[in-house]
Design a protein around this motif. Structure first.
Motif, mmCIF file in Angstrom:
data_model
loop_
_atom_site.group_PDB
_atom_site.id
_atom_site.type_symbol
_atom_site.label_atom_id
_atom_site.label_comp_id
_atom_site.label_asym_id
_atom_site.label_seq_id
_atom_site.Cartn_x
_atom_site.Cartn_y
_atom_site.Cartn_z
ATOM 1 N N ILE A 17 35.572 29.150 38.364
ATOM 2 C CA ILE A 17 35.516 29.774 37.202
ATOM 3 C C ILE A 17 36.896 29.804 36.577
ATOM 4 O O ILE A 17 37.702 30.584 37.303
ATOM 5 N N SER A 18 37.179 28.883 35.308
ATOM 6 C CA SER A 18 38.447 29.038 34.899
ATOM 7 C C SER A 18 38.840 30.512 34.410
ATOM 8 O O SER A 18 37.990 31.306 34.111
ATOM 9 N N PRO A 48 30.830 35.980 45.137
ATOM 10 C CA PRO A 48 32.125 35.678 44.675
ATOM 11 C C PRO A 48 32.215 35.548 43.228
ATOM 12 O O PRO A 48 33.296 36.259 42.575
ATOM 13 N N TYR A 49 31.368 35.037 42.547
ATOM 14 C CA TYR A 49 31.452 34.609 41.038
ATOM 15 C C TYR A 49 31.088 35.982 40.274
ATOM 16 O O TYR A 49 31.657 36.281 39.302
ATOM 17 N N ILE A 50 30.267 36.809 40.918
ATOM 18 C CA ILE A 50 29.737 38.156 40.193
ATOM 19 C C ILE A 50 30.973 39.030 40.414
ATOM 20 O O ILE A 50 31.357 39.729 39.433
ATOM 21 N N ALA A 51 31.653 39.058 41.464
ATOM 22 C CA ALA A 51 32.647 39.984 41.439
ATOM 23 C C ALA A 51 33.846 39.558 40.669
ATOM 24 O O ALA A 51 34.527 40.267 39.910
ATOM 25 N N GLN A 52 34.144 38.057 40.554
ATOM 26 C CA GLN A 52 35.067 37.742 39.789
ATOM 27 C C GLN A 52 34.824 38.083 38.348
ATOM 28 O O GLN A 52 35.986 38.535 37.659
ATOM 29 N N ASP A 60 23.533 45.231 34.984
ATOM 30 C CA ASP A 60 23.765 43.895 35.509
ATOM 31 C C ASP A 60 23.033 43.188 36.222
ATOM 32 O O ASP A 60 22.394 43.964 37.469
ATOM 33 N N TYR A 61 22.331 42.203 36.045
ATOM 34 C CA TYR A 61 21.478 41.398 36.673
ATOM 35 C C TYR A 61 21.770 40.109 36.855
ATOM 36 O O TYR A 61 22.433 39.563 36.095
ATOM 37 N N HIS A 72 19.026 42.945 40.644
ATOM 38 C CA HIS A 72 20.010 43.873 40.119
ATOM 39 C C HIS A 72 21.235 43.947 40.992
ATOM 40 O O HIS A 72 21.182 44.067 42.181
ATOM 41 N N ASN A 73 22.229 43.756 40.456
ATOM 42 C CA ASN A 73 23.694 43.176 40.944
ATOM 43 C C ASN A 73 24.192 44.331 41.875
ATOM 44 O O ASN A 73 24.260 43.921 43.163
#
Length: 266
Positions: A17-18, A48-52, A60-61, A72-73
């Motif tokens: 993800i830029s 990793p994308y959710i955390a980023q 957040d879901y 649910h995240n």
């Protein structure tokens, strides 16, 4: 709500993800918009994308398995789940056997490689967070499964896809989610189905929805969104039903470029 496909949409060709995409989405998230990743991948493979992106708030879901699972995240609690059982895959197994094609069948935590049909490209490009279990079809447990997929070279699928029988298309929701991947889902599973389940959680409908995507499995979420946005690098059929098309592709932060102009982010 902004629902985003990952591969060839939010992610560049290196599966990153830029910085521009991160900045735009984080800013909108901080302003109260719901930012929802909507992918065919399992949740464990996209953490990793959710955390980023910082998508860890109470509301957040994430939508995974092409709409088959909404979670649910923060807690992993399931909001919506749909899939198939072992007997449902018998017609597909017979088809793959006749055609000499590999077959992977996934539940919501594991990838079962049907070993008598040989390894697939999906198995060979192992994804983080997914357990790979070689089993015969006879040994396959009767779990609730998210999807089955035929993953082989794009040129092989170019030949296979048009020849998939009418019976299979009526038995499954069939989508070519990647050039090398043909997926067979429950007829009731689609990204837009998972999105609608999540929208109802907030008493919203598709008029409250913006979507970004590029491929066949994004078709209905692009078509039905109040603001459906196709990537300029997307498939022609997807671009044909979009309200708008990005000016830049996934390697040029096309999502961020569109959001900056739409929401006047300066």
């Amino acid at each position: 709500m902004i629902a985003l496909d990952l591969d060839n949409t939010l992610l560049d060709s290196h599966k990153k993800i830029s910085e521009a995409n991160v900045a735009a989405l984080q800013r909108l998230h901080q302003q109260g918009l719901k930012i929802v990743l909507c992918t065919g991948r399992p949740l464990s493979a996209i953490q990793p994308y959710i955390a980023q992106l910082g998508l860890t708030a109470e509301t957040d879901y994430t939508i995974t398995f092409n709409g088959g699972l909404v979670v649910h995240n923060a807690t992993g609690d399931v909001l919506y789940q749909n899939g198939l059982h072992k007997p449902d895959f018998e017609p597909l197994y017979r088809y793959a056997t006749r055609r000499g094609l590999p077959l992977d069948i996934l539940d919501f935590n594991h990838n079962f490689q049907i070993k008598e049909l040989g390894p697939s490209l999906y198995t060979q490009t192992k994804r983080v967070g997914v357990d790979y279990l070689p089993v015969s079809f006879k040994e396959l447990p009767d779990n609730l499964f998210s999807t089955a997929l035929i993953s082989t070279t794009p040129s092989t699928l170019d030949t296979v896809n048009p020849q998939v029988s009418h019976d299979l298309f009526t038995t499954y929701h069939v989508v070519r989610s990647q050039p090398h991947m043909l997926e067979f889902l429950s007829p009731e599973v689609d990204k837009i189905v998972g999105i609608k389940a999540l929208l109802s959680r907030f008493n919203w409908d598709t008029s409250n929805l913006m979507t970004f995507g590029d491929a066949e499995n994004d078709f209905h979420m692009i078509q039905q969104a109040g603001e459906g946005v196709a990537m300029i690098n997307g498939q022609p059929d997807v671009k044909a039903v979009a309200d708008h098309i990005t000016a830049k592709d996934n390697n040029e932060s096309g999502v961020a470029d569109y959001l900056q102009r739409y929401f006047d982010l300066v």
